[in-house]
Write a protein that holds these residues in place. Structure first.
Motif, PDB file in Angstrom:
ATOM      1  N   VAL A   1       0.844  -1.202   0.000  1.00  0.00           N
ATOM      2  CA  VAL A   1       0.000   0.000   0.000  1.00  0.00           C
ATOM      3  C   VAL A   1       0.885   1.260   0.000  1.00  0.00           C
ATOM      4  O   VAL A   1       0.612   2.229  -0.711  1.00  0.00           O
ATOM      5  N   ALA A   2       1.962   1.237   0.777  1.00  0.00           N
ATOM      6  CA  ALA A   2       2.883   2.388   0.815  1.00  0.00           C
ATOM      7  C   ALA A   2       3.551   2.570  -0.548  1.00  0.00           C
ATOM      8  O   ALA A   2       3.704   3.697  -1.034  1.00  0.00           O
ATOM      9  N   ALA A   3       3.940   1.453  -1.173  1.00  0.00           N
ATOM     10  CA  ALA A   3       4.595   1.530  -2.482  1.00  0.00           C
ATOM     11  C   ALA A   3       3.637   2.098  -3.528  1.00  0.00           C
ATOM     12  O   ALA A   3       4.047   2.863  -4.403  1.00  0.00           O
ATOM     13  N   ARG A   4       2.377   1.733  -3.420  1.00  0.00           N
ATOM     14  CA  ARG A   4       1.373   2.257  -4.355  1.00  0.00           C
ATOM     15  C   ARG A   4       1.250   3.775  -4.177  1.00  0.00           C
ATOM     16  O   ARG A   4       1.182   4.530  -5.147  1.00  0.00           O
ATOM     17  N   ALA A   5       1.251   4.212  -2.930  1.00  0.00           N
ATOM     18  CA  ALA A   5       1.171   5.655  -2.642  1.00  0.00           C
ATOM     19  C   ALA A   5       2.408   6.364  -3.194  1.00  0.00           C
ATOM     20  O   ALA A   5       2.314   7.457  -3.758  1.00  0.00           O
ATOM     21  N   MET A   6       3.576   5.722  -3.043  1.00  0.00           N
ATOM     22  CA  MET A   6       4.808   6.327  -3.566  1.00  0.00           C
ATOM     23  C   MET A   6       4.737   6.469  -5.085  1.00  0.00           C
ATOM     24  O   MET A   6       5.106   7.499  -5.651  1.00  0.00           O
ATOM     25  N   ASN A   7       4.232   5.436  -5.740  1.00  0.00           N
ATOM     26  CA  ASN A   7       4.124   5.478  -7.204  1.00  0.00           C
ATOM     27  C   ASN A   7       3.217   6.614  -7.675  1.00  0.00           C
ATOM     28  O   ASN A   7       3.499   7.264  -8.683  1.00  0.00           O
ATOM     29  N   LYS A   8       2.139   6.866  -6.929  1.00  0.00           N
ATOM     30  CA  LYS A   8       1.222   7.968  -7.289  1.00  0.00           C
ATOM     31  C   LYS A   8       1.956   9.310  -7.200  1.00  0.00           C
ATOM     32  O   LYS A   8       1.774  10.192  -8.031  1.00  0.00           O
ATOM     33  N   GLY A   9       2.781   9.431  -6.162  1.00  0.00           N
ATOM     34  CA  GLY A   9       3.548  10.660  -5.993  1.00  0.00           C
ATOM     35  C   GLY A   9       4.629  10.818  -7.052  1.00  0.00           C
ATOM     36  O   GLY A   9       4.798  11.912  -7.622  1.00  0.00           O
ATOM     37  N   THR A  10       5.341   9.724  -7.345  1.00  0.00           N
ATOM     38  CA  THR A  10       6.433   9.821  -8.325  1.00  0.00           C
ATOM     39  C   THR A  10       5.883  10.050  -9.735  1.00  0.00           C
ATOM     40  O   THR A  10       6.548  10.667 -10.555  1.00  0.00           O
ATOM     41  N   ASP A  11       4.660   9.590  -9.999  1.00  0.00           N
ATOM     42  CA  ASP A  11       4.046   9.831 -11.319  1.00  0.00           C
ATOM     43  C   ASP A  11       3.939  11.340 -11.594  1.00  0.00           C
ATOM     44  O   ASP A  11       4.118  11.785 -12.726  1.00  0.00           O
ATOM     45  N   ILE A  12       3.642  12.104 -10.552  1.00  0.00           N
ATOM     46  CA  ILE A  12       3.529  13.562 -10.710  1.00  0.00           C
ATOM     47  C   ILE A  12       4.918  14.169 -10.947  1.00  0.00           C
ATOM     48  O   ILE A  12       5.094  15.092 -11.747  1.00  0.00           O
ATOM     49  N   LEU A  13       5.912  13.622 -10.228  1.00  0.00           N
ATOM     50  CA  LEU A  13       7.255  14.217 -10.259  1.00  0.00           C
ATOM     51  C   LEU A  13       8.095  13.814 -11.467  1.00  0.00           C
ATOM     52  O   LEU A  13       8.992  14.559 -11.868  1.00  0.00           O
ATOM     53  N   LYS A  14       7.819  12.629 -12.039  1.00  0.00           N
ATOM     54  CA  LYS A  14       8.678  12.106 -13.121  1.00  0.00           C
ATOM     55  C   LYS A  14       8.945  13.104 -14.254  1.00  0.00           C
ATOM     56  O   LYS A  14      10.098  13.327 -14.612  1.00  0.00           O
ATOM     57  N   PRO A  15       7.911  13.724 -14.844  1.00  0.00           N
ATOM     58  CA  PRO A  15       8.191  14.669 -15.930  1.00  0.00           C
ATOM     59  C   PRO A  15       9.045  15.855 -15.488  1.00  0.00           C
ATOM     60  O   PRO A  15       9.895  16.327 -16.225  1.00  0.00           O
ATOM     61  N   LEU A  16       8.844  16.288 -14.240  1.00  0.00           N
ATOM     62  CA  LEU A  16       9.608  17.433 -13.719  1.00  0.00           C
ATOM     63  C   LEU A  16      11.058  17.035 -13.471  1.00  0.00           C
ATOM     64  O   LEU A  16      11.983  17.806 -13.732  1.00  0.00           O
ATOM     65  N   LEU A  17      11.245  15.807 -12.965  1.00  0.00           N
ATOM     66  CA  LEU A  17      12.606  15.315 -12.715  1.00  0.00           C
ATOM     67  C   LEU A  17      13.353  15.136 -14.031  1.00  0.00           C
ATOM     68  O   LEU A  17      14.540  15.449 -14.137  1.00  0.00           O
TER      69      LEU A  17
END
Length: 213
Positions: free
Chosen positions: A63-79
């Motif tokens: 569940v924590a990993a799923r939450a992390m993936n949701k957050g990184t999805d937003i950041l990936k293009p910016l990174l």
């Protein structure tokens, strides 16, 4: 502080709140790599440590990993725009003849939680696929998992093929799974054995940091 709130929301596995807080942090002008490192990855590290101590279990990690993936999805293009580099790259799979993937998936999530880019090859992966992927994608690490004693021998084939193809010195070969032991790891010439997913991600990150140093 908002980064701490992101970390806590991730640890609680609250995906929607993570998304909300990541967007709020961006709106405050905090850069994507800071949000990733001090919010998401910091939270995932806490989950990893608790998992090692048996304070949380597989469902909480998922569940924590799923939450992390949701957050990184937003950041990936910016990174990507900022040219942020991952810590390193790993390919992972369950070895040929073995269809078990829970352990492999956990290791993948833990590696991603350390900021490592992971290429997931799936289950019943033959040695050639591991080696060809490592060559084509310039992987630093190869992770092989097995749950059946009858399939473990193929891990040696991965090590042998890496030598044959001339990449043995370039890749860190990690092995794991219920029947795998340190003695087996030594016997087949792999680099690293760990008994759980959190330790595997620690060793991988340790290797990559040393390599960059």
């Amino acid at each position: 502080m908002i980064l701490e709130e992101i970390s806590l929301a991730l640890q609680a596995g609250r995906s929607k709140l993570v998304v909300e807080k990541v967007n709020a942090a961006l709106a405050e002008g905090i850069d994507a790599s800071t949000i990733l490192n001090e919010g998401l990855l910091a939270g995932m590290n806490v989950v990893g440590e608790k998992f090692q101590k048996n304070e949380v279990y597989v469902p909480e990690v998922l569940v924590a990993a799923r939450a992390m993936n949701k957050g990184t999805d937003i950041l990936k293009p910016l990174l990507a725009d900022a040219g942020a580099e991952p810590l390193g790259r790993a390919c992972i799979g369950t070895i040929q003849g073995d269809l078990h993937d829970i352990g492999k998936n956990l290791v993948r999530m833990m590696l991603e939680g350390k900021g490592i880019e992971v290429i997931d090859l799936g289950v019943s992966v033959d040695p050639e696929t591991f080696i060809n992927t490592a060559i084509e994608k310039n992987c630093d690490i190869i992770c092989c998992s097995a749950l059946l004693t009858t399939t473990m021998g193929h891990m040696k084939d991965v090590c042998d093929l890496a030598t044959e193809k001339g990449i043995r010195e370039k890749v860190f070969i990690m092995v794991g799974g219920a029947p795998v032991t340190q003695a087996f790891c030594d016997q087949i010439g792999a680099d690293c054995y760990t008994s759980d997913a959190a330790s595997a991600s620690d060793k991988a990150a340790e290797f990559l940091r040393a390599k960059k140093a």
